[in-house]
Structure formats: C-alpha cells, structure tokens
Design an enzyme around this catalytic site. Structure first.
Site, PDB file in Angstrom:
ATOM      1  N   THR A 274      -6.089  -5.863  27.772  1.00 17.80           N
ATOM      2  CA  THR A 274      -6.025  -4.570  28.464  1.00 17.80           C
ATOM      3  C   THR A 274      -5.581  -4.726  29.921  1.00 17.80           C
ATOM      4  O   THR A 274      -4.819  -3.902  30.433  1.00 17.80           O
ATOM      5  CB  THR A 274      -7.402  -3.874  28.353  1.00 17.80           C
TER       6      THR A 274
ATOM      7  N   GLU B   4      -0.677  -2.140  22.377  1.00 17.50           N
ATOM      8  CA  GLU B   4      -1.855  -2.355  21.527  1.00 17.50           C
ATOM      9  C   GLU B   4      -2.750  -3.333  22.271  1.00 17.50           C
ATOM     10  O   GLU B   4      -2.404  -4.503  22.435  1.00 17.50           O
ATOM     11  CB  GLU B   4      -1.451  -2.949  20.178  1.00 17.50           C
TER      12      GLU B   4
ATOM     13  N   GLY C 224      -1.773  -7.308  23.421  1.00 17.74           N
ATOM     14  CA  GLY C 224      -2.466  -8.310  24.223  1.00 17.74           C
ATOM     15  C   GLY C 224      -3.646  -7.691  24.946  1.00 17.74           C
ATOM     16  O   GLY C 224      -4.188  -6.662  24.516  1.00 17.74           O
TER      17      GLY C 224
ATOM     18  N   CYS D  42      -8.367  -8.277  17.345  1.00 14.17           N
ATOM     19  CA  CYS D  42      -8.740  -7.113  18.164  1.00 14.17           C
ATOM     20  C   CYS D  42      -9.557  -6.104  17.354  1.00 14.17           C
ATOM     21  O   CYS D  42     -10.257  -5.278  17.928  1.00 14.17           O
ATOM     22  CB  CYS D  42      -7.502  -6.460  18.759  1.00 14.17           C
TER      23      CYS D  42
ATOM     24  N   GLU E 113       1.864   2.945  16.081  1.00 20.00           N
ATOM     25  CA  GLU E 113       2.942   2.372  15.270  1.00 20.00           C
ATOM     26  C   GLU E 113       2.487   2.425  13.817  1.00 20.00           C
ATOM     27  O   GLU E 113       1.348   2.743  13.521  1.00 20.00           O
ATOM     28  CB  GLU E 113       3.266   0.949  15.735  1.00 20.00           C
TER      29      GLU E 113
ATOM     30  N   THR F 192      -3.586  -6.994  31.122  1.00 15.56           N
ATOM     31  CA  THR F 192      -2.126  -7.202  31.103  1.00 15.56           C
ATOM     32  C   THR F 192      -1.425  -5.878  30.811  1.00 15.56           C
ATOM     33  O   THR F 192      -0.376  -5.573  31.408  1.00 15.56           O
ATOM     34  CB  THR F 192      -1.730  -8.241  30.027  1.00 15.56           C
TER      35      THR F 192
HETATM   36  O1  TXE Z   1      -3.515 -12.015  26.579  1.00 14.65           O
HETATM   37  P1  TXE Z   1      -2.424 -11.578  27.550  1.00 14.65           P
HETATM   38  P2  TXE Z   1      -4.151 -13.408  26.465  1.00 14.65           P
HETATM   39  C1  TXE Z   1      -7.205  -9.866  24.626  1.00 14.65           C
HETATM   40  C2  TXE Z   1      -8.432 -10.705  24.529  1.00 14.65           C
HETATM   41  C3  TXE Z   1      -8.069 -11.934  25.274  1.00 14.65           C
HETATM   42  C4  TXE Z   1      -7.288 -11.334  26.385  1.00 14.65           C
HETATM   43  C5  TXE Z   1      -6.373 -12.269  27.038  1.00 14.65           C
HETATM   44  O2  TXE Z   1      -9.490 -10.062  25.155  1.00 14.65           O
HETATM   45  O3  TXE Z   1      -9.164 -12.634  25.751  1.00 14.65           O
HETATM   46  O4  TXE Z   1      -6.553 -10.294  25.760  1.00 14.65           O
HETATM   47  O5  TXE Z   1      -5.558 -12.933  26.080  1.00 14.65           O
HETATM   48  C6  TXE Z   1       2.149 -11.920  27.974  1.00 14.65           C
HETATM   49  N1  TXE Z   1       3.966  -9.240  31.968  1.00 14.65           N
HETATM   50  N2  TXE Z   1      -6.321  -9.956  23.518  1.00 14.65           N
HETATM   51  O6  TXE Z   1      -4.344 -14.204  27.699  1.00 14.65           O
HETATM   52  O7  TXE Z   1      -2.520 -12.345  28.807  1.00 14.65           O
HETATM   53  C7  TXE Z   1       1.585 -13.263  27.550  1.00 14.65           C
HETATM   54  O8  TXE Z   1       2.419 -14.305  27.945  1.00 14.65           O
HETATM   55  C8  TXE Z   1       4.460  -9.376  30.736  1.00 14.65           C
HETATM   56  C9  TXE Z   1      -6.250  -8.802  22.694  1.00 14.65           C
HETATM   57  O9  TXE Z   1      -3.276 -14.047  25.453  1.00 14.65           O
HETATM   58  O10 TXE Z   1      -2.489 -10.117  27.574  1.00 14.65           O
HETATM   59  C10 TXE Z   1       1.492 -13.057  26.047  1.00 14.65           C
HETATM   60  O11 TXE Z   1       2.752 -13.236  25.439  1.00 14.65           O
HETATM   61  N3  TXE Z   1       3.866 -10.120  29.783  1.00 14.65           N
HETATM   62  C11 TXE Z   1      -5.267  -8.878  21.667  1.00 14.65           C
HETATM   63  C12 TXE Z   1       1.059 -11.604  25.920  1.00 14.65           C
HETATM   64  O12 TXE Z   1       1.464 -10.990  27.159  1.00 14.65           O
HETATM   65  C13 TXE Z   1       2.725 -10.748  30.096  1.00 14.65           C
HETATM   66  C14 TXE Z   1      -4.631 -10.097  21.305  1.00 14.65           C
HETATM   67  C15 TXE Z   1      -0.451 -11.411  25.745  1.00 14.65           C
HETATM   68  O13 TXE Z   1      -1.101 -12.092  26.812  1.00 14.65           O
HETATM   69  C16 TXE Z   1       2.159 -10.648  31.390  1.00 14.65           C
HETATM   70  C17 TXE Z   1      -4.748 -11.174  22.255  1.00 14.65           C
HETATM   71  C18 TXE Z   1       2.834  -9.852  32.340  1.00 14.65           C
HETATM   72  N4  TXE Z   1       2.361  -9.683  33.584  1.00 14.65           N
HETATM   73  C19 TXE Z   1      -5.576 -11.061  23.317  1.00 14.65           C
HETATM   74  N5  TXE Z   1       1.024 -11.377  31.403  1.00 14.65           N
HETATM   75  C20 TXE Z   1      -5.093  -7.770  20.693  1.00 14.65           C
HETATM   76  N6  TXE Z   1      -5.355  -6.542  21.062  1.00 14.65           N
HETATM   77  O14 TXE Z   1      -4.658  -8.017  19.581  1.00 14.65           O
HETATM   78  C21 TXE Z   1       0.876 -11.922  30.173  1.00 14.65           C
HETATM   79  N7  TXE Z   1       1.904 -11.560  29.381  1.00 14.65           N
END
Ligand code: TXE
Length: 483
Positions: free
Chosen positions: A230, A250, A228, A284, A464, A232
């Site tokens: 960075t 990742e 997800g 990503c 991974e 987060t």
């Molecule tokens: O990601 P989040 P989002 C990047 C991309 C995007 C940004 C935000 O820049 O705009 O991340 O996307 C869970 N504790 N990528 O909002 O918020 C959330 O519920 C535990 C890069 O989707 O990071 C979801 O299941 N979990 C990327 C997951 O984390 C938490 C792919 C990802 O959410 C949490 C997608 C917390 N405090 C977005 N907060 C890639 N690298 O592939 C959120 N989550």
C-alpha cells in the site's frame, strides 16, 4: 554454485543493463545468492519504451483472432515447461513446490487462455437514438503499459497483467519484483517461441526505486498496473499524477475470517488453516484476522493450534512441505518484529513464533518461520490492524453479528473476507455489509476470472477480471452515426 545471470528482454533479445550493474538474488530456503539481476535504470526503460512503442503500431492493428492464437500458444508452452517453471518458482520465492505446481504455474497458463478466449467473445454496446441515428461503443488499445508485479505469486500475478494487456492490443514493459525475477525471465523465451512479435512484451529487471519509478514517471506510458504494498501504491499515485495515467492498484489487505457458531466446523477449520498459512501467509487474500463466535471459540482455537502444529515447515522442494521459506531476510525480520509487538501489546503466542529448531544443514540459514497464532489482542492493537504478510494470524472471540461487522469494517483495508455460517440469510446479510472487494461464504480463494477483483479503501483502486480488465486495458469510446 554458479549463479544464474538474468538479462533484460527488449525487442525479443536478451540485453545487458545499460549501466552494466547487477545485484544478487537469494534462494530464501538457503539464505544464499543463486542469481544476478540487472540493476536497470531509466535508460533501460527508455530502450524498452522505444521497442514497445514501435511494436504498438502493428500489434494494435493485429486481429483479435491472431492475438488470441498467440496467447493460446503461450499458455501451451507454459504447460509444456511446467516442471521447469515449478522448480524455479519454488527455488526463487521459497514456496512449497506443491503450491507452485497446483496454483502458481497452472494459473499463469490459464491467465493467457482466459484472455485468449475473452477477447473473441466480448460484445460492445449499440443503441438506436430515435430521430438521429444510432450509437455504438468501440474499444481502442491504449499504448505502452507499465506492469509492475510483486514477489508473493511472481508468475501468477505478472501474467494476470500481461495476458489482458496484450490481448487488448497494447504492448508492455514489465518490472517484476527484484526478489523474484527468475520465472519472468524464463517467460521471455516462451513469448519468443510462441511467435509474439518483437517489442510486444519487454522485461526490465531491477529495483522499484530505479526501474519501477522510471516506468511510473515515463511521460509517454499512459497506464500502470501495479500489485504490491500500500505504501508503494501511494507513491505510484503521487509520482504518476502529473501525467494523468490510468492506474490499477492491487494493494495490501488485513482480511477478516469470520466464523459463526453455526458453521460447518470441520470445513471452516480446515480451510482456515489454509487461508492463514498458505504460501507462508504471503498472499494478499490470506485471512489474518480470525473472528470466532464465542460459543465455539475455545474448540476452534484448539483445533487451529493442533492443525498448525502438524504443518510441515522446511525444504520447499519436498513434496509434503506445507510452509516453505519467507521471501527474504528483510521480510522475515519484519514478520518477526510483529510477533514481538504482539507480545508487547499483551498477546499470547498460542503456537509458533520462531524459526523451527528442527531445520538442518543448508536450511539452517533459510528464512523459515513456524505458523503462528496469537490470541488475547484487541481489535485496536497494531498487530490486528497492520498487514504482516507472513504466517501469523490473530484470533478473537466475538458475541454478535453487529459487533463482528463493525470490527471487520474498522480497518484501513478492504480486500477480501470469508464468512462461515450455514444460515443463508445471515450469510447474505453479513456479506452485504462487509467493506471488501471480495467476500467468500464457506470458502476461501475461489477465484472466477470473469468476476471483478480489487480492493476497497487502502487495498486498491479499480477492478480487474472479465470485462473489467478490458475496461482497464482499453479506451472505450462512443461513436454516433446520424441517419
Ligand atoms: O512490495 P513493494 P514489497 C505487501 C506486503 C509486503 C509489502 C512490501 O505487505 O510486506 O507489500 O512488499 C516495485 N515505483 N505486498 O516490498 O515494495 C517493486 O520493485 C514503482 C502486498 O515487495 O510494493 C516490486 O516490483 N515501482 C502484495 C513491486 O513494486 C516500485 C504483494 C512491489 O513492491 C516502487 C506483495 C516505486 N517507487 C507485497 N517501489 C499484494 N497485494 O499482493 C517498489 N516498486
């Protein structure tokens, strides 16, 4: 239209969230709700933990052959229900159906097949210790894993975690993205039909703040695999620190796509269109910073703009659509704000920059955006430094190899990079200097699941893939046997 209601999956049963609360999930192409997701909280994670920890006592002792058999069966069932999964992923995420069919769903099945084979063929180390005896290494499953996945490649990235996790004898609690939970929900029936014992994989749906954080802060869950954003990722590091959890993160990227003048021009151009705009730029690994060597800059820019203008944006379920809708209204607004920022920073919008005007009927409220190319920015601009995660790329002319290496590496991120050149020595030289977990030469997104995958700097922690997945999902110990 009736909304699909999703429920949690605990101990192989569909159960309502403890507090009974649900929220809407949207069809991004129409901008209207199409389902209801449980707003799970800590008690739901506790229930899932109870099921997963009970299941661990037997699953961790199941033979590798038996685990492998079930994983192959899961893969076969995903294949058998491919059309259903493809349609659901496209509707829920907004991606073109052609992409879900060619990439997302086949890869989800392959993730299970790959690790079904991998666990059967991995060999541990053994070494004689002269005068003492000999040592051998042994892998132990760790326990209940927390698997947290994002919305861009929903089933693909979730199964990339589940498959190695359970192949290694762990059990799992998954928290799919609240924006895209549908295919994870459908996977639950597949797992049950494949004969996976109750409690081995549990799904707790809901938000990151409630369900996700409860997983990360659960004192008895010893490992978290997260993909997800960075920001987060940083919260997960901080929140899990008191428990010394094993983490695999990742995270985001701001990947360079470096085009030298001696490249195979057509191949570089065609692939750059894909690496810029595939999945609406919501991968990503997309190459969002395009650096082109000055002698071919104008020709490449013109070719890219011409190609981008031909891409079809619209109905994700139409077979010839190239770009579907962005995942959510909030994300669409974030991406648009970067386009505005690009203009304020002195950039020129070469093409795109707005919602396509041609969209009719139900698609008028969808979160669509034209493929956008911005020129005229310098590498210090925010638009060239921050992850946008949409169909927006910047293009910049460079003069020397040293310069392009320097601007590529001058980034907080280090996930991937593509290099286009027909000069083999230069390819190896530049690839060796680039600070990124994956470097592709004359290609993009060619993934070999046997190879390490992960990011440097703020793009992640850990690797991974192949043996590296086994390293993450097991504890490796050395046993010394004296003569
Ligand atoms: O990601 P989040 P989002 C990047 C991309 C995007 C940004 C935000 O820049 O705009 O991340 O996307 C869970 N504790 N990528 O909002 O918020 C959330 O519920 C535990 C890069 O989707 O990071 C979801 O299941 N979990 C990327 C997951 O984390 C938490 C792919 C990802 O959410 C949490 C997608 C917390 N405090 C977005 N907060 C890639 N690298 O592939 C959120 N989550």
């Amino acid at each position: 239209m009736a909304l699909t209601t999703i429920d949690n999956f605990i101990n192989n049963e569909f159960v309502k969230p403890t507090e009974g609360a649900y929220f809407d999930t949207f069809n991004p192409a129409h901008g209207v709700p199409h389902g209801q997701i449980p707003d799970s909280t800590k008690p739901d994670v506790d229930l899932a933990y109870k099921a997963a920890s009970t299941a661990f006592t037997t699953w961790s002792k199941t033979t590798k052959a038996e685990r492998s058999r079930i994983l192959y069966k899961i893969a076969d069932l995903i294949d058998a229900r491919q059309d259903e999964f493809v349609r659901a992923e496209s509707k829920d995420q907004g991606k073109p159906i052609s992409l879900a069919k060619s990439v997302d769903i086949p890869r989800a099945a392959y993730n299970f097949r790959f690790f079904a084979g991998k666990i059967l063929h991995s060999v541990e180390e053994a070494a004689e210790l002269e005068g003492v005896g000999f040592n051998y290494s042994q892998r132990m499953p760790i326990g209940v894993a927390g698997l947290i996945s994002p919305w861009n490649l929903p089933l693909y990235l979730l199964t990339w975690k589940i498959a190695p996790c359970i192949a290694c004898g762990n059990t799992a609690i998954c928290k799919p993205s609240e924006f895209t939970s549908l295919t994870a929900y459908m996977l639950c029936s597949v797992l049950k039909d494949a004969g996976l014992p109750a409690g081995v994989v549990n799904m707790v749906f809901g938000t990151g703040m409630k369900a996700g954080q409860a997983l990360v802060e659960h004192p008895r869950i010893p490992l978290i695999s997260f993909t997800g954003g960075t920001v987060t990722g940083a919260k997960i590091i901080a929140n899990s620190a008191p428990y010394f959890k094993k983490l695999s993160l990742e995270l985001g990227g701001k990947n360079a796509n470096i085009v030298f003048a001696d490249c195979d021009f057509e191949k570089a151009l065609t692939t750059s269109l894909r690496s810029s705009f595939a999945n609406q730029g919501e991968i990503c690994l997309c190459g969002s910073r395009i650096f082109v060597e000055r002698p071919i800059y104008e020709k490449f820019l013109n070719g890219l703009v011409e190609g981008a203008k031909k891409l079809k944006v619209g109905d994700p379920s139409a077979p010839d659509t190239n770009l579907g809708a962005l995942v959510s209204k909030e994300h669409w607004e974030k991406v648009m704000s970067y386009i505005d920022l690009g203009v304020k920073e002195g950039g020129k919008i070469e093409c795109g920059g707005q919602k396509p005007v041609s969209l009719q009927g139900e698609f008028q409220n969808g979160y669509f955006l034209e493929p956008t190319i911005i020129s005229g920015l310098t590498p210090s601009c925010r638009v060239m430094r921050e992850e946008i995660f949409g169909p927006v790329v910047t293009i910049y002319a460079f003069d020397t190899e040293e310069e392009v290496i320097q601007i590529t590496n001058d980034s907080e991120y280090g996930l991937s990079c593509s290099i286009w050149t027909e000069n083999g020595r230069r390819a190896r030289r530049v690839a060796g200097e680039i600070q990124a977990g994956t470097v592709w030469v004359n290609t993009w997104m060619a993934r070999d699941l046997r190879m390490p995958f992960g990011g440097m700097k703020k793009s992640g922690l850990g690797r991974e893939g192949g043996e590296h997945s086994l390293d993450f999902y097991t504890e490796l110990k050395t046993i010394c046997l004296a003569d």
